[in-house]
Design an enzyme around this catalytic site. Structure first.
Site, short mmCIF file in Angstrom:
data_model
loop_
_atom_site.label_atom_id
_atom_site.label_comp_id
_atom_site.label_asym_id
_atom_site.label_seq_id
_atom_site.Cartn_x
_atom_site.Cartn_y
_atom_site.Cartn_z
N ASP A 188 19.79 43.61 -26.78
CA ASP A 188 20.24 44.13 -28.07
C ASP A 188 19.11 44.06 -29.08
OD1 ASP A 188 21.79 45.04 -30.16
OD2 ASP A 188 22.72 43.09 -30.54
N GLU A 221 19.86 47.26 -38.00
CA GLU A 221 21.17 47.70 -37.52
C GLU A 221 22.18 46.57 -37.51
OE1 GLU A 221 24.20 48.12 -34.21
OE2 GLU A 221 22.61 46.64 -34.50
N HIS A 319 23.54 37.86 -28.51
CA HIS A 319 23.14 37.32 -29.82
C HIS A 319 22.72 35.85 -29.75
CE1 HIS A 319 25.07 40.53 -32.67
NE2 HIS A 319 24.08 41.01 -31.93
#
Length: 908
Positions: A188, A221, A319
């Site tokens: 990510d 983002e 994350h």
């Protein structure tokens, strides 16, 4: 030769009375069939052993097929051509460089990634006159959500590969190069960025495309989709009509087609070499089951048509620091890169602009790298045809069978299956919610399929006991066909609801992932029609008196070639029937018994294998996509346990018509499996190194806050930290909504720690008019790029680039505007409560103005403002201590935009 004479072989002759009073001879002993025939009969005859074998083979086939289809290693081949190998090697190196450090928007590493990408892009397009590069900064001020206004200074990297046909609308490729503060951002969205570089290299080294292709390497983002929103205001955006967004909401695995804007663009995904897709995930996203968003949302709302291609699992290292190179397979990168190349190559060189389906939601799935898609309208049409045909065809057949063929359907036939479903559903709810959930609440995070398979075993045993018990108390005829018809009716009702939902399909009420009901109903209904047709075309049996009697009853389903094992032998209903009466009907009965003794195998093969695969694979994908979210909320936990129950119930449904024929070895195996499953569920830990507990951290005003689910033992984990034990500080845990808690303690600050600073001061305050007030503040937060402001009653805000002046409120237009001095305004008379601030400069001060309307009963016309600023990459001893000392089954993620924040409050 007369009927009483021997034709061939030795046969025993038995006289049988005919209706006319004459006597004929019937053979009771025939020539033994050859070994091949006996093998076929032994395999496909309706025997308990045969059925059990079929069930075991179906389970093996289902699990093996699904595992293979969802496997990264088995379904994705690494490149073989020299050029593609070079592309992958180059992209892998890019990924390693991008993910060297955590690189959130608020970190210095973010600038390093920006500069690296800038260099790589310049190098790739050098000497290519048809490729342009725009690396300028931009500023936007916009309404990001209700009563929230966001200011963003961006530094997107934009590349335009001009096509040979300028009349064609452009195609956009987008990914974001920022990470969150707690993650290296490999999945990510490092792999998305590395894939963009690979596609750019592919286009730069091949023939100029027909259609213009634009790349958006966007920033920030993670905390507001700011980079994509900034690009919407760019002049290049106006020429774009299609897009492909590359994202990662997991950490590796296969890149799945999350969602598409419409069928007209989704159907072209069949041009990629390794399609992996299901609209089940599209339904989950559109119905807000996944609490995260991607840039796809911005592009779709801006009117573009496109796809969201992303990694989706596992979310417990999403994350976190575990989203790093060592936990990623290069095949994952190649899967995303190769599909991006294929899709871009097709879109950029094909005329698709007159395609139909641009206003139609898409329904899609992939099987073994084959992609299937259709529109909602098409599936709805198919569903409505099936909904009408089922009663039209089955109704007359059922009437003929019952009325003229004397199919006696008793009370036990009608109510045994519905009663069993109700009772078993209650048993499942009690076992799962009052048993497994109480014993090991968070086990779905690590072993969801253990819960599913154990629950399935218990429910299957329950069905076996109930159905056989009912049949023992009240023997019934042809229960198999009755059950198939009843299950068809269940699917028919479900299909009506699905079709109704699809006809009103919308965001928040999406049904595009429910296509499986069409397949399941079609299979079950076909099998039921097959059974009814078999009944309809049977001949009637004549009694010696000449009266008609039914040709078939439930006891004729047994296999009758003499090869039954002891489990296959069933008692006849009328044991006192005379030997002579048995022989009277032997020839006719034998024909029917052989016919109905083999039709079960066709019905089983028609219904069970494909239905089992569809249900298992759909259930597995849902469980695999959401099981980690049990760590996020109680709502998610409730949903996961509901899915476990539904998964188990639906997986059993296809074999229910045959379940009473399972042999004792299968039953003993189910008992053993259930006992082992219950033992494991009661004893294993819910979290481990491969499936860690995910906690979230922020240090706010010198106090460390750790967030997680209530009951996972946060206070015990924090209590074992050296600084906590040595300082004797207390740990305070406060309950939060939705099953979460916030545990806090005074952070450990050594003498050489870097302590951030925040100052806020009022720099201008005037009464603009009798009914409106104006004031301005300056925020100084060195080394911070991100701040949040909270207030009430504000009607307009100003972001100053130059002199701070109070413009007449009435002269400010609604929405966004910019004056001649470069000051940005946003006016919303309905009220603004929050302002999100994002700046590129590290030591630049924020200057903001506010127009607000005080309440008539306010004693002081002041505006209270709460300011919080965030830091991402300063030294944080409390966070470093947690990373170092917590067990290996715990991972850490950020709670907010940064890992440290300071707050201030001021009145203007």
């Amino acid at each position: 030769m007369t009927s009483g004479e021997e034709e061939e072989g030795t046969r025993e002759q038995v006289p049988v009375s005919q209706p006319t009073g004459t006597t004929s001879i019937v053979s009771t002993k025939e020539k033994q069939p050859n070994i091949f025939i006996r093998a076929i009969r032994a395999t496909f005859g309706y025997r308990k052993t045969s059925l059990t074998l079929f069930v075991l083979l179906t389970i093996f086939f289902t699990v093996a097929f699904s595992s293979y289809d969802n496997s990264l290693d088995f379904t994705i081949d690494l490149p073989e051509t020299k050029f593609e190998k070079q592309l992958l090697d180059s992209s892998w190196l890019d990924l390693q460089n991008i993910a060297r450090y955590p690189h959130s928007y608020g970190s210095h590493a973010n600038d390093k990634v920006h500069d690296y990408l800038e260099s790589r892009i310049s190098q790739t397009i050098k000497g290519k006159p048809f490729i342009e590069f725009d690396n300028g900064d931009e500023k936007i001020l916009y309404n990001s959500s209700k009563k929230v206004v966001s200011y963003y200074e961006g530094n997107n990297l934009l590349v335009r590969v001009n096509g040979t046909d300028s009349s064609l609308p452009a195609f956009l490729l987008s990914a974001h190069y920022d990470s969150v503060p707690s993650s290296y951002g490999v999945t990510d969205d490092g792999m998305g960025i590395a894939s963009l570089l690979g596609v750019l290299s592919y286009l730069a080294n091949n023939k100029q495309p027909k259609r213009t292709v634009i790349f958006n390497f966007n920033n920030d983002e993670e905390f507001g989709l700011y980079g994509a929103q900034a690009f919407v205001t760019h002049p290049w955006f106006k020429q774009i009509q299609y897009f492909l967004n590359l994202e990662g909401t997991g950490a590796g695995g296969k890149a799945i087609l999350f969602r598409g804007t419409d069928y007209g663009i989704v159907k072209h995904f069949d041009k990629v070499r390794y399609p992996y897709a299901t609209s089940i995930f599209q339904q989950g996203f559109n119905n807000r089951l996944i609490h995260s968003e991607t840039d796809y949302k911005v592009y779709k709302e801006a009117g573009l048509r496109g796809l969201d291609l992303a990694f989706y699992k596992p979310r417990d290292i999403y994350h976190t620091g575990e989203d790093n190179i060592k936990n990623i397979n290069i095949r994952s990168l190649w899967h995303m890169l190769s599909n991006s190349i294929d899709f871009t190559n097709f879109i950029s060189n094909s005329i698709i602009d007159n395609d139909t389906g641009k206003d139609e939601p898409a329904i899609y799935l992939s099987v073994l790298n084959y992609f299937f898609s259709t529109s909602v309208t098409t599936l709805n049409t198919i569903n409505m045809v099936l909904i009408v045909l089922f009663p039209v065809l089955s109704g007359p057949l059922l009437f003929i069978t019952v009325r003229y063929k004397k199919w006696n359907i008793g009370t036990a036939n009608l109510f045994s299956l519905p009663l069993a479903i109700v009772i078993t559903s209650l048993v499942g709810a009690v076992v799962v919610n009052q048993g497994f959930r109480l014993v090991n609440e968070f086990l779905p995070a690590s072993r969801p399929m253990l819960l599913v398979t154990t629950t399935t075993s218990i429910l299957l045993l329950t069905y076996y006991i109930l159905l056989n018990g009912i049949n023992f108390v009240s023997p019934s005829g042809d229960q198999k066909l009755v059950s198939i018809i009843q299950i068809s009716f269940i699917y028919w009702i479900a299909l009506i609801f699905v079709t109704r939902g699809l006809s009103q399909n919308a965001i928040g009420d999406d049904h595009t992932g429910e296509f499986a009901f069409t397949i399941l109903f079609l299979l079950e209904a076909t099998a039921s029609l097959f059974g009814l047709i078999g009944w309809t075309f049977t001949r009637s049996v004549k009694e010696p008196t000449g009266d008609e009697e039914p040709l078939l009853n439930g006891r004729m389903e047994r296999y009758v070639d003499g090869s039954d094992d002891e489990d296959d032998v069933e008692e006849e209903d009328d044991e006192d029937q005379s030997e002579e009466e048995n022989h009277q009907h032997e020839m006719t009965v034998k024909h029917l018994m052989q016919h109905f003794g083999y039709d079960w195998s066709l019905q089983f093969l028609l219904i069970v294998p494909i239905s089992s695969l569809v249900i298992y694979n759909s259930g597995w994908l849902v469980i695999d996509g959401i099981n980690k979210s049990i760590q996020e909320s109680l709502v998610a936990e409730n949903f996961i346990y509901l899915i476990i129950q539904l998964f188990s119930q639906f997986w059993i449904l296809p074999i229910l018509p045959f379940v009473y024929k399972l042999n004792r070895f299968m039953v003993l195996g189910l008992i053993a499996f259930a006992l082992v499953g219950v033992t494991l569920i009661s004893s294993v830990d819910p979290f481990n190194q491969d499936n860690p507990l995910k906690l979230r951290f922020i240090e706010r005003d010198g106090v460390a806050h750790v967030y997680g689910r209530t009951g996972v033992g946060i206070s015990n984990i924090l209590g074992d930290m050296p600084s906590v034990k040595e300082s004797g500080v207390g740990i305070k845990c406060d309950s939060l909504p939705d099953g979460n808690e916030d545990c806090s303690y005074k952070a450990y600050l050594p003498g050489n720690s870097t302590i951030p600073s925040l100052s806020v001061k009022s720099i201008n305050s005037t009464a603009q008019q009798a009914y409106i007030n104006f004031g301005a503040i300056q925020i100084n937060a060195p080394e911070s790029r991100e701040c949040s402001l909270e207030f009430k009653k504000v009607k307009a805000i100003v972001v100053y680039s130059g002199e701070i002046t109070a413009k007449n409120f009435k002269a400010i237009p609604d929405g966004f505007s910019e004056d001649s001095k470069g000051n940005l305004y946003y006016k919303d008379v309905s009220g603004i409560d929050v302002a999100q601030l994002n700046k590129l400069g590290w030591n630049k001060k924020f200057n903001f103005g506010f127009y607000w309307l005080p309440d008539i009963d306010d004693d002081v016309a002041a505006l209270p403002i709460h300011v919080e600023c965030f830091w991402s990459d300063i030294t944080i001893p409390a966070y470093d201590e947690l990373l170092h000392y917590t067990p290996n089954w715990v991972t850490w993620a950020n709670r907010e935009k940064g890992l440290v924040s300071l707050t201030n409050r001021i009145e203007v």
